[in-house]
Scaffold this active site. Structure first.
Site, PDB file in Angstrom:
ATOM      1  N   ALA A   1      39.451  62.804  53.168  1.00 25.74           N
ATOM      2  CA  ALA A   1      39.732  63.734  54.587  1.00 25.74           C
ATOM      3  C   ALA A   1      41.211  64.304  54.275  1.00 25.74           C
ATOM      4  CB  ALA A   1      39.523  62.695  55.656  1.00 25.74           C
ATOM      5  N   ASN A   2      41.482  64.889  55.333  1.00 25.81           N
ATOM      6  CA  ASN A   2      42.923  65.687  55.551  1.00 25.81           C
ATOM      7  C   ASN A   2      43.457  65.364  56.907  1.00 25.81           C
ATOM      8  OD1 ASN A   2      42.235  68.152  56.916  1.00 25.81           O
ATOM      9  ND2 ASN A   2      41.011  68.559  55.201  1.00 25.81           N
ATOM     10  N   ARG A   3      44.671  65.945  57.034  1.00 26.30           N
ATOM     11  CA  ARG A   3      45.589  65.658  58.283  1.00 26.30           C
ATOM     12  C   ARG A   3      45.078  66.769  59.330  1.00 26.30           C
ATOM     13  NH1 ARG A   3      48.724  61.748  57.197  1.00 26.30           N
ATOM     14  NH2 ARG A   3      49.736  61.683  54.814  1.00 26.30           N
TER      15      ARG A   3
END
Ligand code: C5P
Length: 419
Positions: A225-227
């Protein structure tokens, strides 16, 4: 792929300034209408109650009037009320007519257009959206006559919330027929009210917005995932809707509430996001804000990958995800205006400009997501943003702003471009 017509959740002042005409018809569920009135008023709605004769056998006009803090209307031919308000004005001086509980009898009268009391006359005279919360014995609800009436009413554009399944007030009776709970009814009122789009410069235009991160599974419990929080994309969807656009927001996993007046399609992966975006075409506007993962795991494990003592960590073979912006930018049904975002940590503007051509976009909104950007709280996951809007022959650096303000400005730019 779950789709919802927002707003799906209620906020403290979500109904502020709205006027709900609440018709209470004669069923045991009328006692729940007292709580319903309280819930509607808590959210800022003005509730004007109308009670049928049957309703007054279950709850008193005194209790209803006290909770609504308004006069309760009960008579069709009341000299005082007719001179004072009149059934036509009652039918029109509101934003929505809600019937809760709606009995089999009132539904039958509505389906036939009968008007033998104040409630049924209002329901025939109104030009406002009408929402019914049916409540009746399961046998009555499933009776072919009620089914026919339901279909007729749905065909006339009448909305329904519930009924639910469960124990009936009569002991020993179970099944479908329980009135929806007050908070469900409140959510349906909001959805119905805000389905009526504001009129603005983007009225009649369709927009697709992507937002949030994607989750690319490794195995059933792990993912890449990412932020991204989805704040910027969600704010843009809301801003376009406020200008009158019909907006489909395709969102990766986020914890944000659905923006008002927007159709939300929830996805997990880049491939699902691409499919949802293509399914939403044709559109006039595409704003691709999502932080889509560039890669996904080539072979997703069917079971949880185990850690074996003494063995090397398992390798993850990655494969490229579809580029949704590029796909839309070069699509046969390309929207008239395609806007992409470019989250960069170096050479923000140069990289943004090269993406403009490569991805077939009209604008790239470049933002520096590095710690060096100096934006309070960071851009990724934060509430503020500083962007440069790169067009084919323009470059406009905006000051650091709240993501809502960036959205407002961008929606204005989009509206002026389409004009
Ligand atoms: O190539 P890059 O990820 O930097 O491009 C950013 C822009 O492209 C954003 O608008 C993003 O939403 C979009 N994008 C996309 N599909 C991808 C990767 C990025 O739509 N797979």
């Amino acid at each position: 792929m779950p789709v919802s017509q927002s707003p799906s959740e209620t906020s403290p002042d979500s109904l502020s300034g709205t006027r709900v005409l609440l018709i209470i018809s004669g069923g045991i569920a009328a006692y729940k209408s007292l709580d319903l009135i309280r819930r509607l008023r808590e959210r800022g709605a003005r509730v004007r109650p109308v009670m049928t004769a049957g309703a007054q056998a279950f709850v008193t006009p005194l209790a209803v009037g006290a909770l609504a803090a308004d006069k309760v209307f009960t008579e069709l031919f009341s000299r005082e009320d007719e001179q004072d308000v009149g059934h036509i004005r009652l039918a029109r001086d509101c934003d929505l007519v809600l019937v809760a509980p709606a009995t089999a009898n009132i539904m039958a009268k509505m389906a036939q257009g009968l008007t033998d009391d104040l409630a049924s006359t209002i329901l025939l005279a109104t030009d406002r959206p009408v929402l019914l919360a049916p409540a009746m014995n399961p046998k009555m609800w499933s009776h072919p006559a009620t089914r026919r009436n339901r279909e007729t009413l749905a065909g006339d554009g009448i909305g329904f919330v519930g009924p639910g399944r469960g124990e009936m007030a009569e002991s020993g009776e179970r099944g479908e027929g329980r009135m929806a709970e007050p908070l469900e009814i409140v959510a349906a009122v909001e959805a119905r009210l805000f389905a009526f789009k504001p009129i603005g410069p983007l009225s009649g235009r369709r927009a697709i917005v992507t937002s949030g991160p994607t989750h690319e599974p490794i195995d059933p419990v792990r993912y890449i995932a990412n932020r991204s929080s989805g704040r910027q994309g969600h704010a843009i969807a809301a801003a376009l809707a406020r200008l009158g656009a019909e907006v489909t927001l395709v969102s990766g996993p986020v914890t944000l509430a659905d923006p008002k007046g927007v159709t939300v399609v929830r996805v997990q992966t880049a491939v699902e996001m691409r499919d949802a975006v293509l399914a939403a075409l044709p559109a006039d506007i595409a704003v691709m804000v999502a932080a889509v993962a560039d890669w996904r795991v080539a072979d997703v494990a069917g079971g949880k990958i185990k850690k074996a003592p003494g063995e090397d960590p398992p390798p993850l073979r990655l494969t490229e995800n579809p580029d949704i912006l590029k796909t839309v930018g070069h699509h046969a049904q390309r929207p008239r205006l395609v806007v992409g975002f470019a989250a960069e940590t170096d050479d923000t503007v140069d990289n943004g400009r090269s993406k403009l051509a490569r991805k077939g976009a009209d604008f790239i909104v470049a933002n520096d997501v590095s710690a060096a950007s100096g934006v309070a709280g960071g851009v990724m996951g934060g509430t503020r943003n500083r962007v440069t809007v790169i067009g084919r022959d323009s470059e406009d650096s905006w000051p650091e702003l709240d993501k809502d303000a960036v959205a407002e400005r961008l929606a204005g730019l989009i509206a002026s471009r389409l004009d």
